[in-house]
Design a protein around this motif. Structure first.
Motif, mmCIF file in Angstrom:
data_model
loop_
_atom_site.group_PDB
_atom_site.id
_atom_site.type_symbol
_atom_site.label_atom_id
_atom_site.label_comp_id
_atom_site.label_asym_id
_atom_site.label_seq_id
_atom_site.Cartn_x
_atom_site.Cartn_y
_atom_site.Cartn_z
ATOM 1 N N ASP A 15 53.577 67.546 -10.590
ATOM 2 C CA ASP A 15 53.669 67.960 -11.832
ATOM 3 C C ASP A 15 54.625 67.216 -12.866
ATOM 4 O O ASP A 15 55.473 67.064 -13.224
ATOM 5 N N HIS A 16 53.645 65.979 -13.541
ATOM 6 C CA HIS A 16 54.145 64.724 -14.366
ATOM 7 C C HIS A 16 53.142 64.632 -15.165
ATOM 8 O O HIS A 16 51.878 64.489 -15.019
ATOM 9 N N PRO A 17 53.556 64.219 -16.604
ATOM 10 C CA PRO A 17 52.875 63.704 -17.281
ATOM 11 C C PRO A 17 52.036 62.520 -16.971
ATOM 12 O O PRO A 17 52.672 61.688 -16.175
ATOM 13 N N VAL A 18 50.787 62.320 -17.206
ATOM 14 C CA VAL A 18 50.234 61.164 -16.835
ATOM 15 C C VAL A 18 50.705 59.869 -17.751
ATOM 16 O O VAL A 18 50.749 60.031 -19.068
ATOM 17 N N GLU A 60 43.212 63.570 -14.306
ATOM 18 C CA GLU A 60 43.917 62.617 -14.574
ATOM 19 C C GLU A 60 45.371 62.641 -13.651
ATOM 20 O O GLU A 60 45.863 61.942 -13.158
ATOM 21 N N ARG A 61 45.993 64.108 -13.646
ATOM 22 C CA ARG A 61 47.118 64.465 -12.748
ATOM 23 C C ARG A 61 46.766 64.601 -11.549
ATOM 24 O O ARG A 61 47.694 64.266 -10.786
ATOM 25 N N ALA A 62 45.800 65.055 -11.074
ATOM 26 C CA ALA A 62 45.384 65.079 -9.804
ATOM 27 C C ALA A 62 45.362 63.656 -9.188
ATOM 28 O O ALA A 62 45.879 63.511 -8.098
ATOM 29 N N ALA A 63 44.709 62.927 -9.820
ATOM 30 C CA ALA A 63 44.465 61.321 -9.374
ATOM 31 C C ALA A 63 45.888 60.546 -9.276
ATOM 32 O O ALA A 63 46.321 59.868 -8.290
ATOM 33 N N GLN A 64 46.790 60.837 -10.386
ATOM 34 C CA GLN A 64 48.032 60.305 -10.348
ATOM 35 C C GLN A 64 49.014 60.797 -9.218
ATOM 36 O O GLN A 64 49.763 59.966 -8.491
ATOM 37 N N GLY A 65 48.980 62.207 -8.701
ATOM 38 C CA GLY A 65 49.427 62.805 -7.746
ATOM 39 C C GLY A 65 49.059 62.161 -6.530
ATOM 40 O O GLY A 65 49.770 61.683 -5.418
ATOM 41 N N LEU A 66 47.653 61.741 -6.088
ATOM 42 C CA LEU A 66 47.309 61.395 -4.997
ATOM 43 C C LEU A 66 47.417 59.846 -4.895
ATOM 44 O O LEU A 66 47.779 59.105 -3.799
ATOM 45 N N TRP A 67 47.529 59.346 -5.947
ATOM 46 C CA TRP A 67 47.880 57.597 -6.032
ATOM 47 C C TRP A 67 49.617 57.670 -5.490
ATOM 48 O O TRP A 67 49.726 56.914 -4.905
#
Length: 196
Positions: A15-18, A60-67
């Protein structure tokens, strides 16, 4: 881990902005510590239910969280902690196959990252997963053979998922693990080529 604790953890991860650079590289980035046993449970539950839990979350948010999970957080390191019980760690590890089937195969485009074909935001995570995870056969010491073979089994089953980007990620992972498991990797790839 209670449901509320798990939901709080999911919010912390996703739960963070990209942003560029990502939120978790900031000096004052929030940190949510979990005891190693809970970390294993949390990541395992996420992998098992990623298709449902991340449904509706922008790519984009899912990818950022997984990264964040594979590059900046320490939750996945608990999977390689030999002081923790093996069974839950193996369960979480094997759930990576479900992550690939229920998330990456449904939300990645079929483009191939190694050819620099433009794909969706999750494609790069899918391709580099086995590059980025903070555990490796080289770091598992006396458990290296046991857990290394478990990872190879996950990659082998992932090759059965009929999606080019997912198969590319598995093949990339197998190439990385070839120096430590040359015979196993050769057999997996040879069998895959013969079947397809």
């Amino acid at each position: 881990m209670k449901d509320r604790e798990f939901q709080d953890w999911l919010l912390h991860v996703f739960d963070h902005p990209v942003a560029d650079p990502e939120w978790y590289w900031a000096a004052d980035a929030a940190v949510l510590r979990l005891p190693p046993v809970q970390a294993v449970e949390a990541v395992g539950r996420l992998f098992e239910q990623a298709g449902e839990l991340l449904d509706g979350l922008p790519d984009e948010r899912a990818a950022q969280g997984l990264w964040y999970l594979v590059s900046a957080a320490d939750y996945l390191q608990a999977l390689g902690d030999p002081l923790l019980p093996q069974a839950p760690r193996l369960k979480a590890l094997h759930a990576i196959e479900t992550l690939f089937r229920d998330l990456f195969a449904k939300r990645c485009s079929p483009e191939l990252a190694h050819l620099k074909e433009p794909g969706k935001p999750l494609n790069e995570v899918c391709f580099l997963w086995w590059d980025a995870v903070p555990f490796s056969v080289r770091f598992w010491g006396e458990e290296a053979g046991f857990f290394g073979k478990a990872c190879l089994a996950v990659m082998e089953r992932t090759l059965e998922i009929p999606h080019d980007a997912v198969r590319e990620g598995a093949l990339h992972g197998l190439a990385l693990w070839h120096p430590e498991f040359p015979e196993e990797v050769r057999r997996i790839v040879t069998d895959f080529v013969a079947r397809t």
